[in-house]
Motif scaffolding. Sequence first.
Motif, mmCIF file in Angstrom:
data_model
loop_
_atom_site.group_PDB
_atom_site.id
_atom_site.type_symbol
_atom_site.label_atom_id
_atom_site.label_comp_id
_atom_site.label_asym_id
_atom_site.label_seq_id
_atom_site.Cartn_x
_atom_site.Cartn_y
_atom_site.Cartn_z
ATOM 1 N N UNK A 1 46.179 53.563 32.193
ATOM 2 C CA UNK A 1 45.235 52.476 32.057
ATOM 3 C C UNK A 1 45.883 51.374 31.218
ATOM 4 N N UNK A 2 45.603 50.141 31.588
ATOM 5 C CA UNK A 2 46.133 49.006 30.818
ATOM 6 C C UNK A 2 45.278 48.760 29.587
ATOM 7 N N UNK A 3 45.818 47.939 28.674
ATOM 8 C CA UNK A 3 45.088 47.663 27.436
ATOM 9 C C UNK A 3 43.799 46.892 27.743
ATOM 10 N N UNK A 4 42.733 47.162 26.981
ATOM 11 C CA UNK A 4 41.448 46.500 27.221
ATOM 12 C C UNK A 4 41.539 44.981 27.024
ATOM 13 N N UNK A 5 40.758 44.262 27.805
ATOM 14 C CA UNK A 5 40.611 42.813 27.635
ATOM 15 C C UNK A 5 39.138 42.519 27.401
ATOM 16 N N UNK A 6 38.871 41.347 26.873
ATOM 17 C CA UNK A 6 37.490 40.946 26.661
ATOM 18 C C UNK A 6 36.857 40.426 27.956
ATOM 19 N N UNK A 7 35.547 40.504 28.023
ATOM 20 C CA UNK A 7 34.822 40.012 29.193
ATOM 21 C C UNK A 7 35.117 38.537 29.420
ATOM 22 N N UNK A 8 35.296 37.779 28.346
ATOM 23 C CA UNK A 8 35.594 36.351 28.463
ATOM 24 C C UNK A 8 36.916 36.132 29.203
ATOM 25 N N UNK A 9 37.902 37.007 28.953
ATOM 26 C CA UNK A 9 39.183 36.905 29.649
ATOM 27 C C UNK A 9 39.001 37.156 31.145
ATOM 28 N N UNK A 10 38.231 38.179 31.497
ATOM 29 C CA UNK A 10 37.978 38.481 32.904
ATOM 30 C C UNK A 10 37.293 37.301 33.593
ATOM 31 N N UNK A 11 36.360 36.666 32.899
ATOM 32 C CA UNK A 11 35.605 35.557 33.501
ATOM 33 C C UNK A 11 36.481 34.334 33.777
ATOM 34 N N UNK A 12 37.671 34.269 33.188
ATOM 35 C CA UNK A 12 38.591 33.165 33.455
ATOM 36 C C UNK A 12 39.262 33.297 34.817
ATOM 37 N N UNK A 13 39.285 34.511 35.373
ATOM 38 C CA UNK A 13 39.932 34.745 36.663
ATOM 39 C C UNK A 13 38.978 34.311 37.772
ATOM 40 N N UNK A 14 39.420 33.361 38.592
ATOM 41 C CA UNK A 14 38.595 32.830 39.678
ATOM 42 C C UNK A 14 38.962 33.541 40.975
ATOM 43 N N UNK A 15 38.116 34.501 41.370
ATOM 44 C CA UNK A 15 38.351 35.287 42.581
ATOM 45 C C UNK A 15 37.360 34.816 43.635
ATOM 46 N N UNK A 16 37.907 34.385 44.778
ATOM 47 C CA UNK A 16 37.087 33.815 45.850
ATOM 48 C C UNK A 16 37.342 34.519 47.177
ATOM 49 N N UNK A 17 36.386 34.366 48.074
ATOM 50 C CA UNK A 17 36.529 34.857 49.441
ATOM 51 C C UNK A 17 37.232 33.788 50.261
ATOM 52 N N UNK A 18 38.224 34.224 51.014
ATOM 53 C CA UNK A 18 38.920 33.318 51.918
ATOM 54 C C UNK A 18 39.063 33.947 53.284
ATOM 55 N N UNK A 19 39.383 33.113 54.262
ATOM 56 C CA UNK A 19 39.614 33.586 55.625
ATOM 57 C C UNK A 19 41.057 33.289 56.002
ATOM 58 N N UNK A 20 41.744 34.298 56.503
ATOM 59 C CA UNK A 20 43.137 34.135 56.903
ATOM 60 C C UNK A 20 43.186 33.280 58.168
ATOM 61 N N UNK A 21 43.857 32.118 58.069
ATOM 62 C CA UNK A 21 44.023 31.220 59.214
ATOM 63 C C UNK A 21 45.322 31.491 59.963
ATOM 64 N N UNK A 22 46.372 31.826 59.203
ATOM 65 C CA UNK A 22 47.685 32.082 59.782
ATOM 66 C C UNK A 22 48.336 33.232 59.039
ATOM 67 N N UNK A 23 49.143 33.990 59.775
ATOM 68 C CA UNK A 23 49.945 35.062 59.176
ATOM 69 C C UNK A 23 51.249 35.152 59.951
ATOM 70 N N UNK A 24 52.357 35.139 59.214
ATOM 71 C CA UNK A 24 53.657 35.289 59.867
ATOM 72 C C UNK A 24 54.583 36.073 58.962
ATOM 73 N N UNK A 25 55.591 36.689 59.573
ATOM 74 C CA UNK A 25 56.558 37.470 58.815
ATOM 75 C C UNK A 25 57.347 36.533 57.919
ATOM 76 N N UNK A 26 57.495 36.936 56.662
ATOM 77 C CA UNK A 26 58.278 36.165 55.695
ATOM 78 C C UNK A 26 59.716 36.658 55.795
#
Length: 112
Positions: A1-26
């Motif tokens: 397990x990683x070291x604990x973080x505060x809830x305020x730190x977690x709230x800084x991470x902006x996680x959104x839903x997206x739709x894949x428009x394109x995918x190609x081999x890198x």
Amino acid sequence: MKEPIGFEDFMKVDIRVGEVLEAKVYQEARKPAYILVVDFGEEIGTKKCSAQITECYDCEELVGKQVLGVVNFPPKQIGKLLSEALVLGVYSDQGVVLIRPDQKVKKGDRLG
């Protein structure tokens, strides 16, 4: 397990839903990966990213899928690609499995 973080730190991470428009081999990646173009909705727009998910997905099946991604990390140079988002997945025995909503939701919806 990683070291604990505060809830305020977690709230800084902006996680959104997206739709894949394109995918190609890198082709230039050191480890097998795809380049994804993901639409995160009106507020965020489209972002490119590298994803090491080749063991579990083909490019064709990724297009149209909804995914969760972090949209507020600074861009990161990954080889020749400037990655603008981080698509989220789970490291499993079969490879990296994407984290996705189990129902269709609006692009740009925030994890909260």
